[in-house]
Design an enzyme around this catalytic site. Sequence first.
Site, PDB file in Angstrom:
ATOM      1  N   SER A 157       0.847  -1.199   0.000  1.00  0.00           N
ATOM      2  CA  SER A 157       0.000   0.000   0.000  1.00  0.00           C
ATOM      3  C   SER A 157       0.886   1.255   0.000  1.00  0.00           C
ATOM      4  CB  SER A 157      -0.960  -0.044   1.184  1.00  0.00           C
ATOM      5  OG  SER A 157      -1.936   0.958   1.092  1.00  0.00           O
ATOM      6  N   ASP A 253      -9.566  -3.100  -5.935  1.00  0.00           N
ATOM      7  CA  ASP A 253      -8.689  -2.168  -5.219  1.00  0.00           C
ATOM      8  C   ASP A 253      -8.634  -0.855  -5.999  1.00  0.00           C
ATOM      9  OD1 ASP A 253      -6.359  -0.802  -4.186  1.00  0.00           O
ATOM     10  OD2 ASP A 253      -5.589  -2.715  -3.469  1.00  0.00           O
ATOM     11  N   HIS A 283      -8.725  -3.904  -1.310  1.00  0.00           N
ATOM     12  CA  HIS A 283      -7.416  -3.428  -0.848  1.00  0.00           C
ATOM     13  C   HIS A 283      -7.022  -4.111   0.467  1.00  0.00           C
ATOM     14  CE1 HIS A 283      -4.039  -0.693  -0.718  1.00  0.00           C
ATOM     15  NE2 HIS A 283      -4.317  -0.403   0.539  1.00  0.00           N
TER      16      HIS A 283
END
Length: 312
Positions: A157, A253, A283
């Site tokens: 991320s 995502d 995500h």
Amino acid sequence: MRYVHKELKPILEQLPELMISTEQMPAIRQFLKDHLIGDFQAHPQVECLEQWIPSQHRGREIRVLIYRSKTVQQSSPAVLWIHGGGYVMGTAEMDAGLCERFVLEAGCQVIAVDYRLAPEHPYPAALEDCYDSLCWLSENATALGIDAEKIAVVGASAGGGLTAALSLLARDRGGPKIAFQMPLYPMIDDRHQTRSSTEIQDSRVWNEQSNRSAWAMYLGGLPVPNVSSYAAPARAKDYSCLPPTYTCVGDQDPFRDETMDYVAALAKAGVPTEFHLYPGCFHGFDGYAPMTGIGQQAIQQYVQALAIFFHE
């Protein structure tokens, strides 16, 4: 979301809404600390050492956690691990279980960086902390029992975004050699121009609103024309001479399209790149790995990719 993987549906139903904002950051950080760190049980074969390392900025030190086997092998590979959290939350401790897996299954040491967070410390604070940590790791490789030719940078991320940015920065500064990079579902584009960046609206997962809020905090009011590719690596024009790369993303995502564009750009630049797209996955889905086969599969694939690279 149009389609959610069957193993993730019951998890999604239990997730609370997450509203990222400057005002909510203290409460969100405390929640993450209470729920992601408190109950962790360390593996008996892995030790974790806390160390404060020097920064290139006078008067500052950077906290890192060093995960390594209790039977340390000399000249082992190393991972510089960069945690996620939208550049605004998270700690070096939050991925302890994954760091231990890297140690045990990829036969390496892991140095997890506790970098500074926005909005208190906007760009480039986090990136400079990561760069200083990379320099320290490279310069002290012999003392740490690390092979300086086998240093990988890995993150998920925002940590994936910092991984991609760090590879660009180290290349352009002539800094330490990064042998391999693994920016997992990376947060690399502040422009919100792709379809996936605007189509995910479910507030139980990372969505457009959270993404816009986090980017605003990270960039700290930086005018759009002045946003550097070291802040948002999707803006880079030259991806040549970057390390061999592994990345993955779920197709639900917000970062799906920017990750796929990044992979295409790396491939066009001649960078050896492996990419996995996971249908129906939102995500950070691999964070729920103990409860899902798809999460376990994703982790196994990227841990194995790292192990193969280190020991081929």
